[in-house]
Enzyme design. Structure first.
Site, PDB file in Angstrom:
ATOM      1  N   ASP A  67       1.011  -1.296  -0.020  1.00  0.00           N
ATOM      2  CA  ASP A  67      -0.048  -0.135   0.143  1.00  0.00           C
ATOM      3  C   ASP A  67       0.775   1.207  -0.124  1.00  0.00           C
ATOM      4  OD1 ASP A  67       0.936   0.000   2.692  1.00  0.00           O
ATOM      5  OD2 ASP A  67      -1.150  -0.411   3.571  1.00  0.00           O
ATOM      6  N   ASN A 133      -8.137  -1.397  13.410  1.00  0.00           N
ATOM      7  CA  ASN A 133      -9.478  -1.708  13.261  1.00  0.00           C
ATOM      8  C   ASN A 133      -9.611  -2.953  12.370  1.00  0.00           C
ATOM      9  OD1 ASN A 133      -8.503  -1.221  10.741  1.00  0.00           O
ATOM     10  ND2 ASN A 133      -9.845   0.647  10.241  1.00  0.00           N
ATOM     11  N   HIS A 135      -7.843  -3.639   9.551  1.00  0.00           N
ATOM     12  CA  HIS A 135      -7.476  -3.570   8.261  1.00  0.00           C
ATOM     13  C   HIS A 135      -6.185  -4.478   7.771  1.00  0.00           C
ATOM     14  CE1 HIS A 135      -5.395   0.345   8.922  1.00  0.00           C
ATOM     15  NE2 HIS A 135      -4.347  -0.524   8.844  1.00  0.00           N
ATOM     16  N   GLU A 140      -9.909  -1.331   4.430  1.00  0.00           N
ATOM     17  CA  GLU A 140     -10.494  -0.852   5.699  1.00  0.00           C
ATOM     18  C   GLU A 140     -11.597  -1.948   5.933  1.00  0.00           C
ATOM     19  OE1 GLU A 140      -9.165   0.966   7.561  1.00  0.00           O
ATOM     20  OE2 GLU A 140      -8.399   2.670   6.346  1.00  0.00           O
TER      21      GLU A 140
HETATM   22  C1  GLP Z   1      -1.012   0.770   8.563  1.00  0.00           C
HETATM   23  C2  GLP Z   1      -0.862   0.003   6.978  1.00  0.00           C
HETATM   24  C3  GLP Z   1      -0.609  -1.217   7.189  1.00  0.00           C
HETATM   25  C4  GLP Z   1       0.043  -1.659   8.378  1.00  0.00           C
HETATM   26  C5  GLP Z   1      -1.039  -1.264   9.803  1.00  0.00           C
HETATM   27  C6  GLP Z   1      -0.363  -1.514  10.996  1.00  0.00           C
HETATM   28  O1  GLP Z   1      -1.922   1.958   8.433  1.00  0.00           O
HETATM   29  N1  GLP Z   1      -1.639   0.598   5.896  1.00  0.00           N
HETATM   30  O2  GLP Z   1      -0.051  -1.961   6.029  1.00  0.00           O
HETATM   31  O3  GLP Z   1       0.092  -2.905   8.526  1.00  0.00           O
HETATM   32  O4  GLP Z   1      -1.344   0.010   9.462  1.00  0.00           O
HETATM   33  O5  GLP Z   1       0.618  -0.560  11.139  1.00  0.00           O
HETATM   34  P1  GLP Z   1       1.539  -0.846  12.461  1.00  0.00           P
HETATM   35  O6  GLP Z   1       2.368  -1.935  12.157  1.00  0.00           O
HETATM   36  O7  GLP Z   1       2.480   0.573  12.573  1.00  0.00           O
HETATM   37  O8  GLP Z   1       0.562  -0.914  13.624  1.00  0.00           O
END
Ligand code: GLP
Length: 238
Positions: A67, A133, A135, A140
């Site tokens: 992403d 959440n 995702h 989402e």
């Molecule tokens: C972000 C990304 C995801 C990521 C997730 C968790 O918004 N879009 O690809 O895996 O949230 O982030 P973190 O590892 O900082 O908790």
């Protein structure tokens, strides 16, 4: 098939690498979807140290970013910059195929990524974090199981997490691989660490399989491996 691995926090990066190597053992030239965020940092650091010692060769891998934020391509908080900091320090790491959020036609940009992944025969491994959440990448809650590469509006929860880095420039949208590309991978690896993720991990693993918790749809994958530290696993039933 779902495999759940729970390790002490200090072993998290090593356990993620073990799952990745196991999943990628079949071939030298695997295609892999790569996440950003705080979760994979320990893994990429472990990969850098193992590769520096000459014990990891990923030069044949074909990596894709899963992403990107809808902000300036070279903003310090962009995923592109993240990969420069954390991925490119791995000796022999091949260049990551990235989304361009500044592309004039975002539909064409999404199509370009979709076609590149399809041409590579799909992902062998989807390596993922999980959002608070539920995702995965920027799929989402509410994303359809058959959703594909596309531009998405970010949820308020995702924007709130992003605000820590992006501040006033927090993007309202992003580009993401869809649940179709991610969960049709031969192996899906979902990593989570820390107590903040305990609730959503429990909902994704023990709760109903639902589009409201996109990570719960990983149960439909041929092979899903969860790598959790003890804090992230603390609300699981088992
Ligand atoms: C972000 C990304 C995801 C990521 C997730 C968790 O918004 N879009 O690809 O895996 O949230 O982030 P973190 O590892 O900082 O908790």
């Amino acid at each position: 098939m779902t495999d759940i691995r729970i390790v002490p926090a200090a072993d998290f990066g090593g356990a993620c690498l073990e799952a990745l190597q196991e999943a990628g053992a079949r071939s030298r030239s695997i295609t892999v979807g790569l996440p950003t965020g705080s979760t994979p940092i320990a893994l990429y650091a472990e990969m850098a140290s193992v590769a520096a010692a000459g014990n990891l060769d990923i030069s044949g891998w074909r990596p894709f970013a899963i992403d990107e934020y809808g902000g300036a391509r070279l903003h310090p908080c962009s995923n592109r910059r993240f990969f420069e900091r954390h991925w490119e320090s791995i000796s022999g790491a091949p260049e990551v195929e990235q989304f361009d959020p500044e592309a004039p036609d975002l539909e064409a940009e999404a199509r370009r990524m979709r076609e590149a992944i399809d041409a590579a025969g799909g992902l062998d491994i989807a390596l993922l974090g999980i959002g608070l959440n539920g995702h995965v990448a920027f799929n989402e809650p509410g994303s359809a199981a058959g959703s594909t590469v596309r531009r998405v509006d970010l949820s308020e929860a995702s924007r709130e997490s992003a605000r820590a880095c992006w501040g006033d420039e927090t993007p309202a949208w992003g580009l993401t691989l869809g649940l179709r590309e991610l969960f049709s991978a031969e192996t899906v690896i979902i990593m989570a660490h820390g107590a903040a993720k305990a609730d959503i991990v429990a909902r994704a693993i023990d709760g109903p399989e639902t589009v409201h918790v996109p990570a719960s749809l990983s149960r439909r994958s041929a092979r899903a491996i969860w790598v959790l530290d003890e804090a992230a696993a603390s609300r699981l039933k088992r």
